[in-house]
Design an enzyme around this catalytic site. Structure first.
Site, PDB file in Angstrom:
ATOM      1  N   ALA A  80       0.826  -1.208   0.000  1.00 36.20           N
ATOM      2  CA  ALA A  80       0.000   0.000   0.000  1.00 36.20           C
ATOM      3  C   ALA A  80       0.857   1.253   0.000  1.00 36.20           C
ATOM      4  O   ALA A  80       0.576   2.223  -0.718  1.00 36.20           O
ATOM      5  CB  ALA A  80      -0.947  -0.001   1.200  1.00 36.20           C
ATOM      6  N   THR A 108       3.130  -7.826   2.870  1.00 38.92           N
ATOM      7  CA  THR A 108       2.918  -8.063   1.450  1.00 38.92           C
ATOM      8  C   THR A 108       3.886  -9.121   0.935  1.00 38.92           C
ATOM      9  O   THR A 108       3.525  -9.954   0.098  1.00 38.92           O
ATOM     10  CB  THR A 108       3.099  -6.760   0.643  1.00 38.92           C
ATOM     11  N   GLY A 114      -2.661 -14.595  -4.416  1.00 42.25           N
ATOM     12  CA  GLY A 114      -2.859 -13.714  -5.557  1.00 42.25           C
ATOM     13  C   GLY A 114      -3.697 -12.509  -5.203  1.00 42.25           C
ATOM     14  O   GLY A 114      -3.887 -12.186  -4.025  1.00 42.25           O
ATOM     15  N   VAL A 221       8.723   5.514  12.723  1.00 44.02           N
ATOM     16  CA  VAL A 221       7.885   6.690  12.980  1.00 44.02           C
ATOM     17  C   VAL A 221       7.183   6.508  14.323  1.00 44.02           C
ATOM     18  O   VAL A 221       6.498   5.510  14.564  1.00 44.02           O
ATOM     19  CB  VAL A 221       6.857   6.894  11.848  1.00 44.02           C
ATOM     20  N   HIS A 308      -6.177 -18.213   9.850  1.00 40.91           N
ATOM     21  CA  HIS A 308      -6.074 -18.945   8.584  1.00 40.91           C
ATOM     22  C   HIS A 308      -6.015 -20.442   8.876  1.00 40.91           C
ATOM     23  O   HIS A 308      -5.307 -20.877   9.785  1.00 40.91           O
ATOM     24  CB  HIS A 308      -4.816 -18.500   7.825  1.00 40.91           C
ATOM     25  N   ARG A 345     -12.646 -19.027   4.950  1.00 42.30           N
ATOM     26  CA  ARG A 345     -11.566 -19.375   5.870  1.00 42.30           C
ATOM     27  C   ARG A 345     -12.063 -19.680   7.276  1.00 42.30           C
ATOM     28  O   ARG A 345     -11.556 -20.584   7.940  1.00 42.30           O
ATOM     29  CB  ARG A 345     -10.539 -18.239   5.916  1.00 42.30           C
ATOM     30  N   GLU A 478      -3.795  -2.831   5.490  1.00 41.89           N
ATOM     31  CA  GLU A 478      -4.250  -3.598   6.650  1.00 41.89           C
ATOM     32  C   GLU A 478      -4.360  -2.756   7.913  1.00 41.89           C
ATOM     33  O   GLU A 478      -5.014  -3.165   8.872  1.00 41.89           O
ATOM     34  CB  GLU A 478      -3.320  -4.795   6.898  1.00 41.89           C
ATOM     35  N   ARG A 488     -12.201 -12.189   5.993  1.00 40.33           N
ATOM     36  CA  ARG A 488     -11.619 -11.758   4.732  1.00 40.33           C
ATOM     37  C   ARG A 488     -11.507 -12.925   3.755  1.00 40.33           C
ATOM     38  O   ARG A 488     -11.076 -14.014   4.119  1.00 40.33           O
ATOM     39  CB  ARG A 488     -10.228 -11.145   4.945  1.00 40.33           C
ATOM     40  N   GLY A 491      -7.137 -13.471  -1.191  1.00 42.25           N
ATOM     41  CA  GLY A 491      -6.907 -12.724  -2.419  1.00 42.25           C
ATOM     42  C   GLY A 491      -7.382 -11.296  -2.360  1.00 42.25           C
ATOM     43  O   GLY A 491      -7.055 -10.482  -3.228  1.00 42.25           O
TER      44      GLY A 491
END
Length: 516
Positions: A80, A108, A114, A221, A308, A345, A478, A488, A491
């Site tokens: 992102a 990531t 995918g 940060v 998951h 999931r 995220e 979620r 993918g």
């Protein structure tokens, strides 16, 4: 002369062996767990090597090139963050990316399956009929109808454009498969079928460098600075250089990821998940959420944490959904199927947790292995068991051979008839499991993704407790919440970081230009 040297050489070698602890009586003998521990350490080192190999640490921006101000400061160098930076640069402004870890990529880099998208040019080329409305409906159903509908609508309607944008930047995702909860092939991955994460990160870093966008690592940060409620920059700790800096900005974009590695926070919001392994990289600690809350922002769905179903437990390593999407099945320690492997999931996880051992085996053949290239990496990591026959595989994984053989035969019959009478599976069943050799990976549930986070609108503006945008503060990825609801779809996270990463870059740039 050579004969005279040989005894001395032997004495020297024996001495070296002794002082290195390789042979003397005082040497500590390895315990039975030493081999496993050594393999785990080797695997960890391999992951570190992979993480820095593309690109190496030397390619990041040196600290002496840090400026005192930029148009847009982006916190976090995952998918992102880099996507947002590219859009800011395309708008003619000066972005900077600050990453607290020693390498870019974040979670990531660990993505495997995918990127979901509908009505794409690649689907059309492959005669895959799909619609944005169907993608919307199936994602809403997957989230138990709790998704932020405005966010979801924007998400699906801009998914094809995100695929095109990646392609225009040399990141082609034209190999399409399917994940759980979906009825159409819309999970886009690299052309060779390999894991999407490292390919995506490598491609984005390459574009960031080509565009001359500064990317600083080891840049932790600590705070978003503000004046009169408006974001004005950030405070950064460069601990390795023993320096603290305040960097001014005309807008700030938070893309610092979720909190899947912050076990203290997870325990606070979901005490039932204590003791679960996590697939998240160690930097996923929710720093961005804390910064936003300090600025007066609010959060949503913080207790919605995805477990998951297929995680290799010893190394906390995700076994991607693509393995099931390409035809693998799940069997219990009794050698029997127990669930629709392509269900959402949360439902697959629940089925595994009902088993006495709370673990299961992914079973697949050489055909699945050839189509899901991520398996090659799992094999290198030592997760994959292999045998030339089902009986041989059963012996290796200590599952009764007869039930496993019967399960495979029943599954192949279901594939031939395109009808799974046992669990009503309808996707990921184009190919029989009949190509030798056969393979197995032992899996169990693990913490994988935090659906909750910072509350934003479709412009990626961070919202306060009254639902009003905080001036000059944006967020994507995220670190945000609401899009996925209570569950979620596999993918959708890669799609989210590109779609909303682009939006954050464009909207933060628009804000800067309008403020001039």
């Amino acid at each position: 002369m050579k004969r005279k040297c040989q005894p001395a050489l032997m004495i020297l070698l024996a001495f070296l062996l002794l002082i290195s602890g390789c042979g003397g009586a005082s040497s500590k003998q390895p315990g039975p767990e030493a081999g496993a521990n050594q393999q785990a350490e080797e695997n960890k080192e391999k992951e570190k090597e992979d993480a820095v190999s593309s690109p190496s640490l030397a390619t990041y921006t040196p600290l002496d090139q840090l400026k005192e101000s930029y148009d847009v400061v982006i916190v976090g160098a995952g998918g992102a963050g880099m996507t947002a930076a590219l859009e800011v640069k395309a708008a003619g402004l000066s972005p900077v990316i600050l990453e607290k870890m020693q390498v870019a990529g974040g979670n990531t880099s660990k993505a495997s399956s995918g990127m979901n998208a509908s009505e794409t040019k690649f689907q059309k080329e492959q005669n895959i009929t799909d619609t944005n409305d169907l993608f919307y409906d199936e994602t809403l159903k997957g989230g138990h109808l709790t998704n932020n509908k405005d966010m979801l609508r924007y998400f699906v309607d801009h998914s094809a454009a995100a695929i095109d944008w990646l392609d225009s930047n040399g990141i082609r995702l034209n190999n399409i498969t399917i994940t759980g909860g979906m009825s159409k092939k819309r999970t886009h991955r690299p052309e060779d079928g390999s894991a999407v994460g490292k390919y995506l990160v490598s491609g984005l870093i390459k574009k960031v460098q080509e565009q001359g966008i500064p990317l600083f690592v080891n840049a932790n940060v600590q705070e978003v600075t503000s004046k009169d409620g408006k974001a004005t920059g950030v405070k950064v700790d460069f601990s390795q250089a023993n320096k603290n800096k305040t960097i001014a900005a005309k807008s700030v974009v938070i893309t610092a990821g979720g909190f899947g590695a912050n076990m203290e926070l997870i325990k606070k919001v979901r005490p039932d998940l204590e003791g679960y392994v996590t697939t998240n990289q160690e930097g996923s600690t929710g720093d961005g959420i804390k910064m936003v809350e300090h600025m007066g922002g609010t959060t949503v769905d913080m207790d919605q944490i995805q477990v998951h179903p297929t995680v290799q437990q010893e190394n906390s390593y995700l076994i991607g959904e693509v393995v099931r999407g390409e035809g693998a099945i799940l069997v219990s320690n009794e050698g029997k199927r127990f669930v629709n492997e392509m269900g959402a999931r949360d439902s697959v996880t629940a089925a595994i947790n009902k088993l006495p051992e709370k673990n299961a085996y992914l079973i697949f053949d050489s055909g699945v292995k050839s189509r899901a290239k991520a398996i090659d990496y799992y094999e290198k990591m030592g997760f994959v068991k292999q045998a030339d026959t089902i009986k041989g595989l059963a012996e290796i994984i200590r599952v009764p051979a007869a039930p496993l053989q019967k399960t495979l035969e029943g599954w192949n019959t279901a594939v031939k008839s395109k009808k799974d009478d046992t669990f009503n599976r309808k996707t990921g069943m184009e190919h029989e499991l009949s190509g030798t050799p056969y393979y197995a990976i032992k899996i169990g549930p693990g913490i994988h993704y935090t659906m909750g986070g910072v509350k934003i609108n479709t412009n990626t503006e961070v919202l306060d407790k009254d639902g009003k945008p905080i001036p000059a503060l944006f967020a994507a990825g995220e670190v945000t919440g609401g899009l996925h609801g209570e569950n979620r779809i596999g993918g959708n996270s890669i799609a989210e970081i590109i779609i909303f990463g682009r939006q954050a870059g464009m909207k933060s740039a628009q804000y800067v230009k309008s403020a001039k």
